[in-house]
Design a protein around this motif. Structure first.
Motif, short mmCIF file in Angstrom:
data_model
loop_
_atom_site.label_atom_id
_atom_site.label_comp_id
_atom_site.label_asym_id
_atom_site.label_seq_id
_atom_site.Cartn_x
_atom_site.Cartn_y
_atom_site.Cartn_z
N ILE A 1 11.36 3.30 -4.46
CA ILE A 1 10.09 2.72 -4.02
C ILE A 1 9.85 1.35 -4.65
O ILE A 1 9.01 0.60 -4.19
CB ILE A 1 8.87 3.65 -4.22
N ARG B 1 3.85 1.57 -1.25
CA ARG B 1 4.42 1.74 -2.58
C ARG B 1 3.42 2.43 -3.51
O ARG B 1 3.73 3.37 -4.24
CB ARG B 1 4.81 0.37 -3.17
N HIS B 2 2.18 1.94 -3.41
CA HIS B 2 1.12 2.48 -4.24
C HIS B 2 0.88 3.96 -3.92
O HIS B 2 0.78 4.80 -4.81
CB HIS B 2 -0.15 1.67 -3.98
N VAL C 1 5.70 14.38 -13.62
CA VAL C 1 5.06 14.88 -14.85
C VAL C 1 4.99 16.40 -14.82
O VAL C 1 5.25 17.08 -15.82
CB VAL C 1 3.65 14.25 -15.01
N LYS C 2 4.67 16.97 -13.64
CA LYS C 2 4.57 18.43 -13.54
C LYS C 2 5.94 19.08 -13.79
O LYS C 2 6.03 20.11 -14.45
CB LYS C 2 4.02 18.83 -12.17
N GLY D 1 11.93 7.55 -7.09
CA GLY D 1 11.00 6.65 -7.79
C GLY D 1 11.57 5.25 -7.92
O GLY D 1 10.83 4.27 -7.87
N ALA E 1 3.74 6.17 -5.07
CA ALA E 1 3.88 6.25 -6.52
C ALA E 1 3.05 7.39 -7.10
O ALA E 1 3.48 8.06 -8.04
CB ALA E 1 3.48 4.92 -7.17
N ASP E 2 1.87 7.62 -6.53
CA ASP E 2 0.98 8.64 -7.09
C ASP E 2 1.58 10.04 -7.03
O ASP E 2 1.72 10.70 -8.07
CB ASP E 2 -0.38 8.60 -6.38
N LEU F 1 4.68 10.92 -6.46
CA LEU F 1 5.96 10.96 -7.18
C LEU F 1 5.71 11.07 -8.69
O LEU F 1 6.40 11.80 -9.40
CB LEU F 1 6.79 9.71 -6.89
N SER F 2 4.71 10.34 -9.13
CA SER F 2 4.38 10.34 -10.55
C SER F 2 3.89 11.72 -10.97
O SER F 2 4.35 12.29 -11.97
CB SER F 2 3.29 9.28 -10.80
N ALA F 3 2.96 12.26 -10.18
CA ALA F 3 2.40 13.57 -10.52
C ALA F 3 3.49 14.64 -10.50
O ALA F 3 3.57 15.49 -11.40
CB ALA F 3 1.29 13.93 -9.53
N THR G 1 0.83 -1.20 0.00
CA THR G 1 0.00 0.00 0.00
C THR G 1 0.87 1.26 0.00
O THR G 1 0.58 2.24 -0.69
CB THR G 1 -0.91 0.00 1.25
#
Lengths: 460, 222
Positions: free
Chosen positions: B70, B21-22, B33-34, B67, B25-26, B28-30, B19
């Motif tokens: 994780i 990691r999940h 991209v930003k 990233g 990830a959100d 870090l991902s956002a 959980t």
């Protein structure tokens, strides 16, 4: 190309939509499965990028919705879970691809570029008018029109459109590499490399460098940068032949690369993206290898997303005349002795043999009968002689019984190398090309057999 | 077999790590991209934005490093989620494809996480071999002492690591540190110990576990 982004977190959604637009595509975003269902019907997007975790469902619901509408929309699933299960489930549900969060722009760009090719007709053979449905005698490089092969073609054509890993199983000589290359030819990666790696032939000490490449000075002897298999196959298809022979330590490495889709050259710091379609094959029972712990279960699941079993030649005897004619044409093209057909008795002999060595054995038999016959037809006597010489219909016992195997004539004055080549050739012939059995009889590793075949430039 | 899928890690620590990691990830991902978008904007801006774009690129590299880290969480979750079973080091080495010479340490029964221990042994052998790919493969030796079963893994070449212990602390830019980190977690989860030391200019891995109590003593102790 029109892209729909399904992501519940508004900031992330807006950023992805903007990035997709930066990459040159039209894009819009929604935050729930319900809104995605509505948008798929209304906007008819070509691609959906869907987060796996959504407030009213998950990315797999978006896959199902897209399928239910009948609209040809490829779904790329985004997942933050990082587990084998989530990735495999997404592909089995029909997702075209999956990307692991944190999202890397280069991976998103590569996935969209491939889908764009598919959307616009791309460079795949399908788009160039090559057979989408099986042609008269076969499909791409595959020959046969029996019922089991028609089913194989149906599955191959279907899986070629996706990016899902394929696991091809079947007896030795059934044409697993040809099937793999057909998937590649029918896919949108057709214009890119198709690289085949025999997992049993990889040297354990150099395996990392062979697969990942190395930087100059990474180790003694690394006098220049060298690209590895992953780099060479990038954008295309990597075929892992005899995957159960992959050394255990490599299995761990391989799994990591599959999960993260990135790798580094040995001695390098730069992280490189991997954009490769994977096809694996084995003539062993993979499930049994997993049970015996010689093959990792997690790697098995990761590679076995789309299993495909090739029938033995015994299961598709109807194809024997077609295959035999195909091989005859191939040989005649090279040797040009004026052959055009088989005598009825020759075809009858071929049709009643049980072919334990499958298509490869048939190909060899046709070639030997060609040598023994006079044009224009392959003679019945020649075919019968070749088949009786090739032994009984059943595979020979794997016993070190000297009487059971043909002898090899050796004379004083021959070099050891020549004798070795002769013995290797005779052994392979006796075991109908099964390299594993040959290795066992010769008391060497499978890798050594492959190395010797390469050294002596013998056909593999 | 074709239809079956491996189970997601069960609850407890394994589930929590999955959980985590999940959840990590959100954002870090956002953020990644930003920052990518910001970098693109700056790259298209007048030249005085160049230094700023460079700074943004640096932040993106930091984010990418986070990233990658994780990705260790699912591996730790797999270790945490695996049940320990009775086995022997000899059996584990055989499955791991590591030749052993029938030394005493390989025979006693131990309660270990099979997959985690097999992976740890493979990682260590792989790591030592990678230090000198052209050299002889690493060998295992029985290094047991009273009360402890111990293995020593060493390769003839491949020394020169100033502070090998540092590798377990995930230093940036060390590709194999993540594997070693997971290997240590696997060994320590069963009460074992893993060290990397430099001996006579050779890098040596030392792995040990408490020796099982001799038959009869177990009951007496409880």
């Amino acid at each position: 190309m029109n892209v729909l982004v399904v992501e519940d977190e508004p900031g992330a959604r807006e950023a992805i939509v903007e990035l997709v637009r930066e990459l040159g595509y039209e894009a819009s975003g929604v935050g729930t499965v319900a809104d995605a269902s509505d948008a798929i019907v209304r906007l008819r997007p070509d691609v959906c990028i869907a987060d796996l975790g959504l407030p009213d469902g998950d990315g797999l619901d978006v896959v199902r919705t897209a399928k239910a509408t009948g609209h040809d929309c490829a779904v790329v699933v985004l997942t933050g879970r990082g587990s084998v299960r989530s990735a495999v489930e997404a592909m089995k549900a029909g997702a075209h691809d999956f990307l692991l969060k944190p999202l890397r722009t280069s991976q998103l760009a590569a996935a969209l570029a491939h889908l764009s090719e598919r959307h616009e007709g791309g460079r795949g053979a399908l788009a160039e008018g090559l057979p989408e449905a099986p042609a008269e005698g076969g499909l791409a490089g595959m020959v046969g029109r029996s019922a089991p092969m028609l089913e194989v073609y149906r599955l191959l054509t279907r899986v070629a459109r996706s990016n899902a890993p394929v696991m091809i199983t079947g007896e030795s000589g059934t044409g697993k590499e040809v099937a793999a290359s057909t998937v590649h030819l029918l896919s949108r990666r057709a214009g890119r490399p198709f690289i085949a790696v025999n997992c049993g032939a990889i040297s354990p000490t150099l395996v990392e460098s062979e697969l990942f490449g190395h930087e100059k000075g990474a180790f003694t002897g690394a006098d220049r940068r060298r690209a590895g298999t992953f780099e060479m196959a990038n954008g295309g298809t990597l075929f892992l032949d005899e995957v159960t022979e992959m050394p255990p330590e490599l299995q761990v490495k391989f799994l990591r690369v599959l999960e993260t889709r990135t790798f580094r050259r040995v001695g390098g710091n730069e992280e490189l993206d991997m954009d490769i379609r994977l096809i694996a094959s084995s003539n062993r029972d993979l499930a049994e290898a997993v049970r015996r712990e010689t093959f990792r279960a997690d790697l098995f699941y990761r590679l076995n997303v789309f299993p495909l079993r090739l029938p033995s030649l015994r299961e598709r005897k109807d194809d024997i005349p077609l295959l035999a004619s195909h091989f005859l044409s191939e040989i005649e093209m090279k040797e040009r002795r004026g052959f055009s057909s088989f005598e009825p008795g020759a075809l009858h002999a071929l049709a009643t043999h049980s072919w334990p060595g499958n298509v490869r054995e048939l190909k060899n038999a046709v070639h030997r009968a060609y040598v023994l016959s006079d044009p224009p037809g392959i003679e019945a006597e020649a075919a019968e002689a070749v088949l009786s010489d090739s032994g009984t219909a059943e595979p020979r016992p794997l016993a070190r019984d000297e009487e059971a195997w043909p002898a090899v004539e050796v004379r004083v004055g021959e070099t050891l190398q020549a004798v070795e080549k002769k013995l290797l050739t005779a052994t392979l012939l006796a075991v109908k090309g099964d390299k594993r059995v040959a290795a066992e009889l010769l008391g060497v590793s499978l890798k050594t057999v492959y190395n010797k075949l390469k050294e002596y430039q013998l056909e593999t | 077999m074709n239809e079956a899928l491996p189970p997601d890690p069960p609850g407890g620590i394994a589930g929590a790590l999955g959980t985590l990691r999940h959840a990590l990830a959100d954002p870090l991902s956002a953020a990644g991209v930003k920052l990518e978008l910001l970098e693109r904007r700056l790259a298209a801006a007048p030249s005085d934005a160049g230094a700023l774009a460079e700074r943004v690129r640096g932040v993106r590299a930091d984010l990418a490093a986070a990233g990658r880290l994780i990705d260790l969480l699912p591996r730790l979750a797999a270790v945490a989620g695996e049940a320990a079973v009775e086995t022997s080091l000899g059996d584990l080495c055989r499955v791991a494809g590591i030749p052993v010479e029938g030394a005493p340490a390989f025979e006693p029964r131990l309660v270990l996480r099979r997959l985690a221990t097999i992976d740890a042994l493979r990682i260590l052998v792989w790591f030592l071999r990678s230090r000198d790919p052209a050299g002889a493969p690493p060998l295992l030796y029985d290094d047991s002492a009273p009360g402890r079963l111990a293995l020593r893994i060493e390769a003839p070449g491949g020394g020169g690591e100033e502070n090998p212990e540092r590798l377990f602390h995930l230093p940036r830019g060390q590709e194999r540190a993540g594997d070693l980190f997971v290997a240590r977690a696997g060994i320590e989860s069963d009460g074992g110990r893993l060290q990397l030391v430099e001996r006579e200019e050779r890098l040596v891995a030392l792995v040990s576990w408490p020796a099982p109590a001799p038959a009869g003593e177990e009951g007496a102790a409880s």
